[in-house]
Every structure is written in C-alpha cells, then in structure tokens.
Design an enzyme around this catalytic site. Structure first.
Site, mmCIF file in Angstrom:
data_model
loop_
_atom_site.group_PDB
_atom_site.id
_atom_site.type_symbol
_atom_site.label_atom_id
_atom_site.label_comp_id
_atom_site.label_asym_id
_atom_site.label_seq_id
_atom_site.Cartn_x
_atom_site.Cartn_y
_atom_site.Cartn_z
ATOM 1 N N TYR A 73 -23.325 -22.845 97.134
ATOM 2 C CA TYR A 73 -24.566 -23.342 97.730
ATOM 3 C C TYR A 73 -25.105 -24.607 97.065
ATOM 4 O O TYR A 73 -26.231 -25.025 97.311
ATOM 5 C CB TYR A 73 -25.660 -22.275 97.761
ATOM 6 C CG TYR A 73 -25.928 -21.601 96.432
ATOM 7 C CD1 TYR A 73 -26.358 -22.324 95.328
ATOM 8 C CD2 TYR A 73 -25.755 -20.230 96.297
ATOM 9 C CE1 TYR A 73 -26.596 -21.717 94.118
ATOM 10 C CE2 TYR A 73 -25.991 -19.606 95.082
ATOM 11 C CZ TYR A 73 -26.420 -20.355 93.998
ATOM 12 O OH TYR A 73 -26.640 -19.752 92.805
ATOM 13 N N LYS B 21 -31.076 -16.045 100.038
ATOM 14 C CA LYS B 21 -30.921 -15.958 98.589
ATOM 15 C C LYS B 21 -29.984 -14.782 98.345
ATOM 16 O O LYS B 21 -30.322 -13.637 98.649
ATOM 17 C CB LYS B 21 -32.282 -15.720 97.933
ATOM 18 C CG LYS B 21 -32.232 -15.678 96.424
ATOM 19 C CD LYS B 21 -33.641 -15.647 95.863
ATOM 20 C CE LYS B 21 -33.665 -15.705 94.357
ATOM 21 N NZ LYS B 21 -32.772 -14.783 93.663
ATOM 22 N N CYS C 79 -13.877 26.758 94.918
ATOM 23 C CA CYS C 79 -15.305 26.745 95.315
ATOM 24 C C CYS C 79 -15.388 26.341 96.788
ATOM 25 O O CYS C 79 -14.833 25.310 97.185
ATOM 26 C CB CYS C 79 -16.069 25.765 94.436
ATOM 27 S SG CYS C 79 -17.748 25.441 95.005
ATOM 28 N N CYS D 156 -22.838 26.780 89.311
ATOM 29 C CA CYS D 156 -22.612 26.122 90.600
ATOM 30 C C CYS D 156 -23.476 26.789 91.675
ATOM 31 O O CYS D 156 -23.389 28.005 91.860
ATOM 32 C CB CYS D 156 -21.129 26.203 90.987
ATOM 33 S SG CYS D 156 -20.825 25.626 92.662
ATOM 34 N N CYS E 178 -20.733 28.665 94.115
ATOM 35 C CA CYS E 178 -19.865 29.788 93.727
ATOM 36 C C CYS E 178 -20.278 30.451 92.418
ATOM 37 O O CYS E 178 -19.673 31.433 92.006
ATOM 38 C CB CYS E 178 -18.414 29.330 93.655
ATOM 39 S SG CYS E 178 -18.115 28.175 92.302
ATOM 40 N N ASP F 207 -27.998 -12.001 96.474
ATOM 41 C CA ASP F 207 -28.319 -11.220 95.281
ATOM 42 C C ASP F 207 -27.038 -10.951 94.490
ATOM 43 O O ASP F 207 -26.445 -9.889 94.575
ATOM 44 C CB ASP F 207 -28.990 -9.907 95.693
ATOM 45 C CG ASP F 207 -29.796 -9.316 94.556
ATOM 46 O OD1 ASP F 207 -29.925 -9.998 93.524
ATOM 47 O OD2 ASP F 207 -30.284 -8.193 94.701
ATOM 48 N N GLU G 218 -32.429 -21.024 103.336
ATOM 49 C CA GLU G 218 -31.156 -20.291 103.362
ATOM 50 C C GLU G 218 -31.280 -18.955 102.651
ATOM 51 O O GLU G 218 -32.203 -18.756 101.843
ATOM 52 C CB GLU G 218 -30.072 -21.141 102.682
ATOM 53 C CG GLU G 218 -30.419 -21.455 101.237
ATOM 54 C CD GLU G 218 -29.446 -22.443 100.599
ATOM 55 O OE1 GLU G 218 -29.430 -23.601 101.054
ATOM 56 O OE2 GLU G 218 -28.739 -22.044 99.667
ATOM 57 N N LYS H 123 -39.315 -14.111 97.995
ATOM 58 C CA LYS H 123 -38.543 -12.874 97.863
ATOM 59 C C LYS H 123 -39.097 -11.765 98.758
ATOM 60 O O LYS H 123 -40.302 -11.635 98.910
ATOM 61 C CB LYS H 123 -38.510 -12.435 96.397
ATOM 62 C CG LYS H 123 -37.675 -13.415 95.570
ATOM 63 C CD LYS H 123 -37.570 -13.041 94.133
ATOM 64 C CE LYS H 123 -36.622 -11.937 93.854
ATOM 65 N NZ LYS H 123 -36.427 -11.737 92.417
ATOM 66 N N GLU I 36 -22.858 -18.342 94.098
ATOM 67 C CA GLU I 36 -23.144 -16.965 93.689
ATOM 68 C C GLU I 36 -21.889 -16.112 93.830
ATOM 69 O O GLU I 36 -21.235 -16.133 94.873
ATOM 70 C CB GLU I 36 -24.259 -16.446 94.615
ATOM 71 C CG GLU I 36 -25.080 -15.355 94.052
ATOM 72 C CD GLU I 36 -26.178 -15.816 93.094
ATOM 73 O OE1 GLU I 36 -26.258 -17.017 92.752
ATOM 74 O OE2 GLU I 36 -26.940 -14.943 92.664
ATOM 75 N N CYS J 175 -18.450 21.453 89.062
ATOM 76 C CA CYS J 175 -18.013 22.837 89.202
ATOM 77 C C CYS J 175 -16.499 22.808 89.004
ATOM 78 O O CYS J 175 -15.786 22.148 89.748
ATOM 79 C CB CYS J 175 -18.361 23.341 90.595
ATOM 80 S SG CYS J 175 -17.532 24.881 90.970
HETATM 81 S S1 IVH Z 1 -30.107 -22.784 94.450
HETATM 82 C C1 IVH Z 1 -31.162 -24.702 90.097
HETATM 83 N N1 IVH Z 1 -29.528 -21.201 96.399
HETATM 84 O O1 IVH Z 1 -31.060 -17.244 92.553
HETATM 85 C C2 IVH Z 1 -31.119 -23.460 90.830
HETATM 86 N N2 IVH Z 1 -29.820 -20.257 94.246
HETATM 87 O O2 IVH Z 1 -33.336 -16.364 91.074
HETATM 88 C C3 IVH Z 1 -30.698 -23.738 92.211
HETATM 89 N N3 IVH Z 1 -29.432 -17.834 94.187
HETATM 90 O O3 IVH Z 1 -30.100 -18.748 89.555
HETATM 91 C C4 IVH Z 1 -30.207 -22.536 92.784
HETATM 92 N N4 IVH Z 1 -28.946 -17.590 96.302
HETATM 93 O O4 IVH Z 1 -28.311 -17.615 91.008
HETATM 94 C C5 IVH Z 1 -29.793 -21.276 95.088
HETATM 95 N N5 IVH Z 1 -28.983 -19.911 98.225
HETATM 96 C C6 IVH Z 1 -29.233 -20.010 96.940
HETATM 97 C C7 IVH Z 1 -29.215 -18.890 96.097
HETATM 98 C C8 IVH Z 1 -29.522 -19.053 94.749
HETATM 99 C C9 IVH Z 1 -29.079 -16.978 95.145
HETATM 100 C C10 IVH Z 1 -29.697 -17.434 92.794
HETATM 101 C C11 IVH Z 1 -29.230 -18.374 91.752
HETATM 102 C C12 IVH Z 1 -30.431 -18.628 90.878
HETATM 103 C C13 IVH Z 1 -31.239 -17.414 91.176
HETATM 104 C C14 IVH Z 1 -32.686 -17.577 90.860
#
Ligand code: IVH
Length: 582
Positions: A227, A119, A430, A408, A411, A121, A117, A313, A175, A425
């Site tokens: 999640y 990740k 301007c 500037c 101007c 940010d 799935e 990543k 998240e 400015c």
């Molecule tokens: S599962 C026990 N699923 O990534 C940790 N984490 O870099 C299980 N994160 O601390 C986390 N997307 O904040 C999980 N689909 C996802 C995620 C996810 C982002 C974050 C989470 C974790 C960090 C680690």
C-alpha cells in the site's frame, strides 16, 4: 482552562506513570508475545487517556512512541526511511479536525482530495529491492530499526522476488496478513491439539513472522498487500501507486476510492464498512491519505506518524447480557471446550446466544460466574467472545465461583491436561468424541456426505446404530428408521449419498481419518506424494519427513496412527465395504 493546583498535578503525574506502565505491559503482550489480553479498542482507549492526561500537563502528548516489535533472537537492520505509525480516531468529528489541521498547516483554503482505503489488520513490513531483486524484508520494529524477516517473507508464494524496475533501491511497504479462513482453520487445529488459541488473525500473522520453523511458517500461508513506497516513490498522486504496484506483481489495494472533499468521508466509510465483509482479510478501519504527493512531502511527519494520513477505526460491536449457563463441547480429539449460554442479545446484525469461553484458565482469569452480567464482543471472527464481566452488577446477588469439571461431562472419565491449556477426555470410546469423529469424517472437506450432519449422526449414535466411523458403510435402511421426519425419499437420498462417497479422492479419506496434526492441506500433500493408501500406511518416519509440507511432529503422528492395530482393522473394514480412490 483553570491552572492546576500542585496536588492535582501530582495526581495526574501518578496516573500518567501508572498508565504508561500498563500500556508498556500491553505493548509487550501485543508486539512481542502476540498474545494480547485486551482488545485493540480497549488499548486505544488507554492510549487516548494518556494522551489527554499528558496534554493537561502540557507535556508533548505525541511523544507516546509507536511500540516496538523487535525480538531478542532476530537480526535487526536500520530502515532507509523510518517506518511510522498512523494517527487514529473512532469518531467522525475527529476526521473533520484532521482535515482542518492539514489545511491549516498547508495554508490552503480549498477542499483537499483523499484516497480512502481499507486498513488491513496485519503487520507492517518493508521490502527492500536492490536493482530489482528482493534484498531483505524488515518489520517496523521501533520505527528506525526492524527485525529481519526475509526468510519467512519468502514463503509468501505470490510475492515477487524480482521486479521489473531498474532503480538502484526501492522500498515497498505493506501489510503481511493471514486470511480470515486460514486463521479459523489454524485455530480449529490448535483447539484440537489443546494449544493456546490466537486472539485474532493479526496476532497469528505477527507470531508467524517471528517463527524460526520454515515449514510451520509455510503452512500458515502468509500473504502481503502493498500500500505504499519508501525510497523510489516518484508519483504525483497516491492513487497512481496501487496500479503501479499491481503491475510490478504485488497484490495491492483493490478498493481505494477518491473523495474530493472531506465532507464525503462519512459516506465512503459506510460504503467501505460494508465492502469489507467481502474481503478475505480482517480490516480494523479505513485509512485516509492526502492524494497529492507534493502536499504529502510538504506536510512531512511527526516522530510517530505522517501528517498526511490518518485512520478511522471501526469500533467492535459489543453488548451486555446475562450468562445463563456454561456448557461443554467435546471435540473429536477429546478436548473439552467451555461454551457460554447467554440471554439472547442482538449484535452485529445477528442474535447471539452462545459465546466461546476458550478454556478454564480464561474463565478463572476473568472470574466469570454463572448469573454474571457480561460483555460480548463480535469483531471479525464468527464466534462471539466474552471480553469481561460487569462486576458492579454482582453486588445484589451471591454467585458461586465457577469450577471446571474434573470428569468428562459425557462419559465421566477423569480429564487430563497433558500439554497446553486444554482439558481432554482420554477415553477414545467416549460417545461424544466418537460422534464428532463421524461428523468430521462425513464433512465437506472430508468424505463430503451430504445430509449426514450432526443431528442425524447424534440420533444414530444415541440409538447405537453407529459405534465407530467404520460402521458408516454398513448402515442399513432399517437403521435409519430412528431418524425423525425421515420419509422414504429422504432415506433413499441419504443411502445413495453414503454409497456415492465410497468413490472418492485419496486426500479426502486421509483427511477424514482424523489423524492428529493432519488437516486438509497435509492430507493433500500426502496424497500427492504417495498416491496410494497402502504406501502411506507403510511409510517410514524418514520417508514421511521428506514430503514437502510435513514436519517431524506430523510425521510421527502419522506413523503412530498406522501402527495401531485398531486403525489397521478400520482401514480393512473400509476397503472391504468397497471404498475406492479415483
Ligand atoms: S499507510 C507511515 N495504509 O496500520 C504509515 N497503513 O496503525 C503509513 N496499515 O503501521 C501507513 N493498512 O501497518 C497504511 N492501507 C494502509 C494500512 C496501513 C494497515 C497499518 C500499518 C501502520 C498501522 C498503523
């Protein structure tokens, strides 16, 4: 491996000491200040190097900690079940190693199935529900104890405050993030106000979660994706959890393909790597989770991360090129932003010839000079950024230190630095500022005049056909003769688009005026509340602060704007030219 000599060991120890201190400093910048100096990729490289050095000395490399996002001024609470981090890698090969390790630990020969799935940010948050009611929300903190961010979490409109579940206590994990589009809007507004920009949506989300100003938090539109579960997880398979969370009313993962064999990892990463561009939030990788919950339990966790999950990543795309020149962009409020002009280079599927340099402090800190070989990076953001210079390329040429202009570039007015890091400015006449005001006035989220973009406006301003936004509705057909490649048909179309824009919604006009601190959302709030331009223009500071979504600073800015005689005259000019609100 050959035994290390005492001298080599000393050297490694010294390096470990220095690296740990450096990582600690970056942890502080990332977790506490939400203003990192290096990219996630560079940070992960430092961590990997430390991991490697520690393993050379046979020290426990896993004792690297998981950071600590706690703030001094927030209340903390202990997590019922610890919140951990995820092991991560940037290499396909490592993924096979993760799988092999898991199967070895479980003493299983057959292939394992994994949920894969996105990740997200953002910032990990644990929501605790007692008898179906949200009791409190905690950040990860140091893993055992997190900051209480309940009030700010409650600003998330889509978050269920009660769930249909009779369990005594339930922990929902996920998240908190800010959508890419919202992040860009907020940074644009900050640029206009001369404030420090957020490096990415994650830092904005983490900074926002720790704010004390509820109105400000609400305006930043936090979101939450669930999640996982701590207490209350009674499932046999990970893949059952997401639809369940969805039924409880949470936004949950939409893409979570199941692979029956780790050999399919590469293909699914590639697929999610493409799909992620459709997602409204930033993703920095994909997470692999063992699908069978029974096996998850058997595997358990280390002090840092579960053994049943790991992340792959995405490496940010980077390229090397030469900085040809630095030019300046003057915004509608006079903020002067330096822009790097680059030797064109291919990056993330497009040709890049411009990059942002943020502000003069950033240029000085990185000691960027015209002629330097630089590294550009393009991650989720639309504008590529310069991450650093290749100083070794400087040795064969003498490059002059870059000095930010004092006047500037348009101007010649002395630039000022009133607050924040931006130079401004101060001359409201301007030409470049006026031009940008007009471009903003006619843009999509303001008066929405089709065909009235920067090229057309620039030509009209240069030829003195437009001097202020007030002149727009007095443009004649003859005025348009200065436009290149504009035939009879194009002129008619543009004139009718301008005419059509006079009948508009009130919020569009309020937004178009460019009142400092009043963007699209605030304009909509104001229009909904006052329903008339006259009422808004005469509203007192007290009346304005009672409007939902308007803070004291924005209220003051609105009062200041409508008090100015020239702005009153501008409104009259618009109304006389036939402006009407629907
Ligand atoms: S599962 C026990 N699923 O990534 C940790 N984490 O870099 C299980 N994160 O601390 C986390 N997307 O904040 C999980 N689909 C996802 C995620 C996810 C982002 C974050 C989470 C974790 C960090 C680690």
């Amino acid at each position: 491996m050959a035994e290390l000599t005492p001298k080599e060991k000393r050297k490694i120890r010294k390096k470990i000491f220095q690296l740990s201190a450096e990582i600690e400093r970056h942890d502080r910048l990332y977790y506490k200040d939400s203003q990192p100096e290096i990219s996630d990729f560079e940070y992960d490289c430092l961590k990997n190097e430390l991991f490697h050095l520690k393993s050379l000395l046979s020290e426990n490399p896993l004792a690297l900690g998981i950071g600590d996002d706690r703030h001094e001024n927030l209340l903390t609470r202990v997590h019922d079940t610890p919140m951990l981090s995820l092991d991560n890698t940037y290499s396909f090969l490592e993924i096979l190693n993760f799988d092999a390790r898991i199967r070895r630990l479980l003493q299983i020969d057959r292939p394992l199935s994994y949920i894969v799935e996105p990740k997200i940010d953002g910032v990990a948050v644990n929501l605790v529900y007692d008898q179906g009611r949200l009791s409190y929300a905690l950040t990860r903190g140091n893993g055992n104890e997190g900051d209480d961010v309940t009030d700010n979490i409650k600003t998330i409109a889509s978050l269920p405050l009660t769930i249909d579940n009779a369990l005594e206590r339930m922990e929902i994990r996920g998240e908190v993030y800010i959508e890419s589009a919202t992040f860009q809007r907020i940074n644009r507004e900050r640029l206009d106000r001369g404030e420090v920009l957020f490096a990415n949506a994650r830092n904005l989300a983490s900074g926002t979660l720790k704010l004390m100003d509820g109105e400000e938090v609400r305006s930043r539109q936090l979101k939450f994706i669930a999640y996982g579960m701590g207490l209350g997880n009674h499932f046999n398979y990970q893949k059952e959890i997401y639809p369940f969370l969805g039924r409880l009313g949470f936004q949950s993962q939409k893409f979570f393909p199941l692979i029956d064999n780790i050999e399919d990892a590469e293909e699914v990463i590639r697929w999610l790597g493409n799909e992620r561009r459709q997602l409204p939030y930033e993703t920095d990788g994909v997470v692999f989770k063992v699908n069978e919950c029974l096996l998850q339990k058997k595997l358990g966790s280390t002090a840092k991360a579960p053994r049943w999950a790991f992340a792959y990543k995405f490496e940010p795309e980077r390229a090397e090129t030469v900085l040809r020149d630095i030019t300046f962009q003057i915004g509608r409020t006079g903020v002067v932003t330096p822009i790097a002009l680059l030797e064109p280079v291919h990056l993330s599927g497009s040709c890049v010839s411009r990059a942002t340099l943020h502000n003069s402090d950033d240029i000085a800190k990185k000691d960027i000079r015209i002629g330097d070989t630089i590294i550009v990076e393009k991650s989720g953001e639309i504008i590529p950024a310069i991450v650093g210079i290749k100083s070794e390329n400087r040795s064969n040429q003498v490059l002059e230190k870059f000095t930010f202009p004092e006047k500037c570039p348009c101007c010649g007015t002395q630039l000022l630095r009133l607050y924040g890091v931006a130079w401004r400015c101060p001359n409201p006449d301007c030409r470049e500022q006026v031009l940008q005001k007009i471009v903003y006035f006619s843009s999509k989220t303001a008066m929405n005049i089709d065909g009235f973009g920067e090229t057309v406006v620039r030509k009209l301003v240069e030829n003195k056909k437009l001097k202020t936004i007030g002149d727009l509705y007095n443009l004649s057909r003859e005025d348009l003769y200065v436009l290149d490649n504009f035939g009879e048909k194009s002129m008619n179309r543009l004139l009718s688009n301008i005419e059509r824009s006079k009948k508009t919604e009130l919020w569009r006009f309020i937004n178009a005026l460019g009142i400092p601190l009043v963007g699209e959302k605030t304009a909509k709030d104001l229009a909904a509340h006052f329903a008339s331009l006259d009422k808004l223009a005469n509203a007192s500071l007290e009346a304005l602060t009672t409007v939902r979504g308007i803070g004291i600073k924005a209220a003051q800015s609105i009062v200041d704007f409508f008090e100015k005689a020239e702005n009153r005259a501008l409104l009259r000019q618009f109304l006389e030219s036939g402006l009407e609100f629907q």
